[in-house]
Design a protein around this motif. Structure first.
Motif, PDB file in Angstrom:
ATOM      1  N   ALA A  88     -11.128  43.939 -54.284  1.00 10.93           N
ATOM      2  CA  ALA A  88     -10.621  45.301 -54.107  1.00 10.93           C
ATOM      3  C   ALA A  88     -11.557  46.368 -54.666  1.00 10.93           C
ATOM      4  O   ALA A  88     -11.307  47.560 -54.480  1.00 10.93           O
ATOM      5  N   SER A  89     -12.625  45.964 -55.312  1.00 11.13           N
ATOM      6  CA  SER A  89     -13.482  46.937 -55.994  1.00 11.13           C
ATOM      7  C   SER A  89     -14.335  47.715 -55.001  1.00 11.13           C
ATOM      8  O   SER A  89     -14.756  47.197 -53.968  1.00 11.13           O
ATOM      9  N   PRO A  90     -14.615  49.010 -55.300  1.00 20.16           N
ATOM     10  CA  PRO A  90     -15.482  49.816 -54.429  1.00 20.16           C
ATOM     11  C   PRO A  90     -16.864  49.204 -54.252  1.00 20.16           C
ATOM     12  O   PRO A  90     -17.486  49.362 -53.205  1.00 20.16           O
ATOM     13  N   ARG A  91     -17.348  48.497 -55.258  1.00 22.84           N
ATOM     14  CA  ARG A  91     -18.677  47.891 -55.187  1.00 22.84           C
ATOM     15  C   ARG A  91     -18.773  46.912 -54.016  1.00 22.84           C
ATOM     16  O   ARG A  91     -19.795  46.860 -53.324  1.00 22.84           O
ATOM     17  N   MET A  92     -17.705  46.146 -53.779  1.00 22.84           N
ATOM     18  CA  MET A  92     -17.742  45.191 -52.678  1.00 22.84           C
ATOM     19  C   MET A  92     -17.780  45.893 -51.317  1.00 22.84           C
ATOM     20  O   MET A  92     -18.349  45.378 -50.357  1.00 22.84           O
ATOM     21  N   ILE A 104     -25.932  42.059 -49.860  1.00 24.14           N
ATOM     22  CA  ILE A 104     -24.709  41.263 -49.788  1.00 24.14           C
ATOM     23  C   ILE A 104     -24.254  40.932 -51.208  1.00 24.14           C
ATOM     24  O   ILE A 104     -25.061  40.900 -52.135  1.00 24.14           O
ATOM     25  N   GLY A 105     -22.970  40.682 -51.364  1.00 28.22           N
ATOM     26  CA  GLY A 105     -22.421  40.290 -52.655  1.00 28.22           C
ATOM     27  C   GLY A 105     -22.233  38.786 -52.727  1.00 28.22           C
ATOM     28  O   GLY A 105     -21.864  38.147 -51.739  1.00 28.22           O
ATOM     29  N   ALA A 126      -7.106  39.783 -48.418  1.00 23.82           N
ATOM     30  CA  ALA A 126      -7.809  40.744 -47.565  1.00 23.82           C
ATOM     31  C   ALA A 126      -9.265  40.836 -47.996  1.00 23.82           C
ATOM     32  O   ALA A 126      -9.555  41.112 -49.163  1.00 23.82           O
ATOM     33  N   PHE A 127     -10.172  40.605 -47.065  1.00 25.26           N
ATOM     34  CA  PHE A 127     -11.597  40.716 -47.344  1.00 25.26           C
ATOM     35  C   PHE A 127     -12.079  42.104 -46.918  1.00 25.26           C
ATOM     36  O   PHE A 127     -11.860  42.511 -45.775  1.00 25.26           O
ATOM     37  N   PRO A 128     -12.730  42.842 -47.808  1.00 24.46           N
ATOM     38  CA  PRO A 128     -13.108  44.226 -47.493  1.00 24.46           C
ATOM     39  C   PRO A 128     -14.218  44.339 -46.463  1.00 24.46           C
ATOM     40  O   PRO A 128     -14.321  45.355 -45.766  1.00 24.46           O
TER      41      PRO A 128
END
Length: 335
Positions: free
Chosen positions: A110-114, A63-64, A136-138
């Motif tokens: 917006a980052s791919p890491r998330m 998780i982040g 917007a939450f990814p």
């Protein structure tokens, strides 16, 4: 050599499926079986292959945690609490810092890491309530802090107004009446500073003490240097005060240094209370009275809510949880 699930299962005397269930945190496992598997994992030094797990299940087991600044002791200690809580659910944690900047908060989301995370704990300081309908939450997200309520996510926060009122009342009960609100941002309403200022005002009003603009001091961005600078400016201006409610502990540490440099005693001349109860508070000179805002409760609740959403165990409406607080009395107010 890499240890396999098959080897762990053989050592524990269970099936590979049972080992997988234990590692992935399934609840319906007997304590005896779980203990046997965990012992085998520890003895053999097994490390889960997150990439392979993610390909099979669509989950990574990570998780982040998105926070403003690890240099801030509160957020550093919150990160530690989150990691301890996450480990109880078999989750790893990676940390992203935003500096409290709105644009950076949006960039991190917006980052791919998330998108590689199973879920996010997001401590918001730059975004505000106006963003609630559009942000917007990814992935599955639990919000922390005092902003963007009702944004389609569980939300865990602290009782800022009530805690600030209690902190101010503590100083009033000591007989102090000219109390500095250190770290206030007079035009802020919804953030930590605005809510803590509201609690401060409520306590003064209830005690019949006049609210004085000259005692409300902006000390952005709440570091030691900002607290020291603000107090030095008050002293240079000849502003009289007999107590300080610092809106976080680091501001209080800076204030105590400035008062000491001026030959003033704490709490003899000026009583001080902080907010956050970071570890340093019990070791400062004098030890700092502070508000414990329920940091461990915040971390444990947020991780539990996130894990339940990730695992599909919760389909309940989104919840708002406010952690309990307490005053930890130490030398800076005579404790």
């Amino acid at each position: 050599m890499t240890v396999t699930l098959r080897e762990v299962a053989a050592a524990a005397g269970v099936s590979i499926k049972t080992v997988s269930n234990v590692i992935n945190g399934y609840a319906h496992i007997s304590a005896r079986t779980r203990e046997a598997v965990e012992k085998a994992v520890a003895d053999l030094g097994y490390q889960p292959n997150l990439s392979a797990r993610g390909l099979r299940s669509g989950r990574t087991g990570a998780i982040g945690l998105v926070i403003p600044d690890l240099k801030n002791p509160y957020f550093a200690e919150l990160a530690g609490s989150v990691m301890r809580a996450a480990s109880q659910h078999g989750l790893a944690v990676f940390v992203e810092q935003t500096g409290g900047d709105r644009a950076q908060e949006l960039a991190v989301l917006a980052s791919p890491r998330m998108r590689m995370a199973d879920g996010i704990l997001f401590s918001v300081t730059g975004l505000d309530q106006a963003d609630a309908a559009t942000v917007a939450f990814p992935v599955t997200t639990v919000l922390l802090g005092e902003r963007i309520f009702g944004a389609g996510a569980d939300h865990v926060t602290m009782k800022n107004v009530e805690a600030a009122r209690a902190a101010t009342e503590h100083l009033i009960e000591l007989g102090r009446s000219r109390i500095v609100a250190l770290g206030a941002r007079p035009h802020e309403v919804s953030g930590s500073a605005g809510l803590r200022l509201r609690g401060y005002r409520e306590a003064l009003e209830a005690a019949g003490i006049p609210f004085r603009d000259e005692l409300v001091v902006d000390a952005t961005p709440w570091h030691r240097a900002d607290g020291a600078r603000a107090v030095r400016e008050l002293l240079a201006a000849g502003t009289g005060f007999d107590a300080v409610f610092a809106f976080n502990d680091t501001l209080a540490f800076g204030a105590m240094r400035a008062l000491g440099d001026a030959g003033l005693g704490v709490p003899r001349d000026v009583a001080i209370i902080g907010f956050d109860d970071v570890d340093e508070a019990r070791y400062s000179m004098p030890a700092l009275t502070s508000i414990d805002p329920g940091r461990d409760e915040i971390a444990e609740t947020a991780v539990r809510l996130l894990a339940a959403r990730i695992g599909g165990d919760s389909t309940e409406p989104f919840v708002l949880h406010e952690a309990a607080f307490r005053i930890v009395t130490r030398e800076s107010t005579g404790g």
